[in-house]
Write an enzyme that holds these catalytic residues in place. Structure first.
Site, PDB file in Angstrom:
ATOM      1  N   ASP A 163       6.143   9.959  36.633  1.00  0.00           N
ATOM      2  CA  ASP A 163       5.031  10.114  35.706  1.00  0.00           C
ATOM      3  C   ASP A 163       4.543  11.555  35.641  1.00  0.00           C
ATOM      4  O   ASP A 163       4.965  12.407  36.431  1.00  0.00           O
ATOM      5  CB  ASP A 163       3.872   9.169  36.096  1.00  0.00           C
ATOM      6  CG  ASP A 163       3.627   9.139  37.611  1.00  0.00           C
ATOM      7  OD1 ASP A 163       4.056  10.077  38.309  1.00  0.00           O
ATOM      8  OD2 ASP A 163       3.005   8.186  38.089  1.00  0.00           O
ATOM      9  N   ASP A 223      -5.051   0.051  43.860  1.00  0.00           N
ATOM     10  CA  ASP A 223      -5.115  -1.150  43.017  1.00  0.00           C
ATOM     11  C   ASP A 223      -3.729  -1.740  42.761  1.00  0.00           C
ATOM     12  O   ASP A 223      -3.551  -2.586  41.890  1.00  0.00           O
ATOM     13  CB  ASP A 223      -5.819  -0.852  41.682  1.00  0.00           C
ATOM     14  CG  ASP A 223      -5.100   0.223  40.869  1.00  0.00           C
ATOM     15  OD1 ASP A 223      -4.034   0.701  41.305  1.00  0.00           O
ATOM     16  OD2 ASP A 223      -5.605   0.570  39.776  1.00  0.00           O
ATOM     17  N   HIS A 247      -1.016  -0.262  41.649  1.00  0.00           N
ATOM     18  CA  HIS A 247      -0.198   0.229  40.533  1.00  0.00           C
ATOM     19  C   HIS A 247       1.002   1.002  41.063  1.00  0.00           C
ATOM     20  O   HIS A 247       0.919   1.694  42.070  1.00  0.00           O
ATOM     21  CB  HIS A 247      -1.011   1.072  39.547  1.00  0.00           C
ATOM     22  CG  HIS A 247      -1.452   2.415  40.043  1.00  0.00           C
ATOM     23  ND1 HIS A 247      -2.778   2.766  40.218  1.00  0.00           N
ATOM     24  CD2 HIS A 247      -0.747   3.528  40.371  1.00  0.00           C
ATOM     25  CE1 HIS A 247      -2.859   4.007  40.616  1.00  0.00           C
ATOM     26  NE2 HIS A 247      -1.647   4.504  40.742  1.00  0.00           N
ATOM     27  N   GLU A 272      -0.959   0.658  35.444  1.00  0.00           N
ATOM     28  CA  GLU A 272      -2.248   0.158  35.904  1.00  0.00           C
ATOM     29  C   GLU A 272      -2.317  -1.366  35.783  1.00  0.00           C
ATOM     30  O   GLU A 272      -1.502  -1.970  35.072  1.00  0.00           O
ATOM     31  CB  GLU A 272      -3.350   0.805  35.061  1.00  0.00           C
ATOM     32  CG  GLU A 272      -3.381   2.331  35.146  1.00  0.00           C
ATOM     33  CD  GLU A 272      -3.944   2.842  36.459  1.00  0.00           C
ATOM     34  OE1 GLU A 272      -3.927   2.096  37.461  1.00  0.00           O
ATOM     35  OE2 GLU A 272      -4.407   3.992  36.490  1.00  0.00           O
TER      36      GLU A 272
HETATM   37  N1  LIG Z   1       0.740   8.120  39.627  1.00  0.00           N
HETATM   38  C1  LIG Z   1       0.599   8.286  41.028  1.00  0.00           C
HETATM   39  C2  LIG Z   1       1.334   7.169  41.713  1.00  0.00           C
HETATM   40  O1  LIG Z   1       2.705   7.266  41.432  1.00  0.00           O
HETATM   41  C3  LIG Z   1       1.078   7.228  43.207  1.00  0.00           C
HETATM   42  O2  LIG Z   1       1.798   6.228  43.843  1.00  0.00           O
HETATM   43  C4  LIG Z   1      -0.395   7.084  43.458  1.00  0.00           C
HETATM   44  C5  LIG Z   1      -0.765   7.018  44.920  1.00  0.00           C
HETATM   45  O3  LIG Z   1      -1.035   8.244  45.459  1.00  0.00           O
HETATM   46  P1  LIG Z   1      -1.199   8.478  47.009  1.00  0.00           P
HETATM   47  O4  LIG Z   1       0.161   8.402  47.580  1.00  0.00           O
HETATM   48  O5  LIG Z   1      -1.769   9.854  47.086  1.00  0.00           O
HETATM   49  O6  LIG Z   1      -2.117   7.433  47.505  1.00  0.00           O
HETATM   50  O7  LIG Z   1      -1.024   8.205  42.850  1.00  0.00           O
HETATM   51  C6  LIG Z   1      -0.858   8.320  41.447  1.00  0.00           C
HETATM   52  O8  LIG Z   1      -1.583   7.338  40.817  1.00  0.00           O
END
Ligand SMILES: N[C@@H]1[C@@H](O)[C@H](O)[C@@H](COP(=O)(O)O)O[C@@H]1O
Length: 290
Positions: free
Chosen positions: A72, A141, A143, A148
């Site tokens: 993303d 959450d 995702h 989402e």
């Molecule tokens: N789009 C990214 C996700 O791909 C990632 O998994 C998430 C969790 O981030 P973290 O690993 O910092 O908790 O962050 C963002 O939302």
């Protein structure tokens, strides 16, 4: 689905980096047949990337014949902004390894036509014959990528509005200022991730414990999009002890027992009881749980 539990985020990163190394080496990639991997951003994969850099630096792994597709990217954030996923990936991984820059694919969140950019990305993945291994992280959450809650479990790469919870969670990267977090992102779909021949998800920390329980112990549900991996024929979740806080004790014991049986088999195999099987069997022979 397999669930591998390690004591902390560091040992989770060790496991996943070694796993990816074994998969790339087993694949024997060439320029004509590269190993195609999907990659996430966020704090969860940082330790994995650090270890992959080490493996590349010490010469035990090469990314020359590896092609990457990131999950993303924010919409409207300049590519060289320190919090763009372009910057993240180059700073944490790509600039430290031997991957040819043309093998790196990251969605362009500044494209004039965002929809066309998403279609181009899907087509490019297809041009390589799909993704061999998709590595993912999750939000609190549940995702995966930026899919989402409520996202179609068959979704493809598209523009998404971020959930308020995600905006708050990601404000830590923008000086804690919610107003600075982009509200739109381009993201691969749940379907895009599920099309990969293998999916590996990193889940660490107590703030992911509810999402892990939803993913492992409850049904497939679009409100916890990572739960779609239950339907995948080859999926692996690697979590730390903190992330298991909301799991039933029997669930934790069950998955630990699977690993124990597997380790015992590998022990016997090393004694020759299972014939001539090479070391990487450890990561490919899956006695149950998948
Ligand atoms: N789009 C990214 C996700 O791909 C990632 O998994 C998430 C969790 O981030 P973290 O690993 O910092 O908790 O962050 C963002 O939302």
């Amino acid at each position: 689905m397999r669930l591998v539990i390690r004591s902390d985020a560091g040992t989770v990163a060790d496991y996943i980096a070694e796993y990816i190394k074994q998969r790339i080496i087993q694949f024997e990639p060439t320029p004509e047949k590269p190993f195609v991997i999907g990659l996430p951003t966020g704090s969860s994969p940082v330790g994995v990337y650090k270890r992959l850099v080490q493996l590349c630096t010490d010469g035990s792994l090469s990314f020359k014949n590896v092609v990457t597709f990131n999950m993303d990217e924010y919409v409207g954030l300049p590519r060289d902004h320190p919090e763009s996923y372009h910057s993240f990936m180059w700073n944490h991984l790509f600039k430290h390894i031997d991957i040819p820059p043309e093998n790196v694919n990251i969605l362009n969140g500044n494209a004039d036509d965002l929809q066309a950019e998403c279609e181009r990305y899907e087509a490019k993945i297809q041009s390589y014959g799909g993704i061999e291994l998709f590595l993912g992280g999750i939000g609190p959450d549940g995702h995966i990528a930026f899919n989402e809650p409520g996202s179609s479990l068959q979704s493809r790469t598209r523009v998404k509005t971020l959930a308020y919870e995600t905006i708050i969670a990601n404000a830590r990267f923008f000086g804690g200022d919610v107003s600075k977090v982009p509200k739109l992102a381009l993201t691969v779909g749940v379907g895009t991730v599920m099309d990969a021949r293998e999916v590996v998800v990193i889940i660490t920390g107590a703030n992911k414990a509810i999402a892990l329980a939803k993913c492992i112990e409850e049904g497939v549900n679009h409100m916890w999009t990572v739960s779609a991996i239950q339907t995948h024929p080859r999926s692996l979740v690697v979590c730390d002890d903190d992330a298991t806080l909301e799991l039933h004790v029997k669930t934790v014991r069950y998955f630990k027992s699977i690993e124990q049986v597997q380790d015992e088999m590998i022990g016997r195999e090393n004694l020759g009881l299972y014939g001539q099987v090479a070391g990487p069997l450890r990561y490919t022979a899956i006695p149950s749980g998948n």
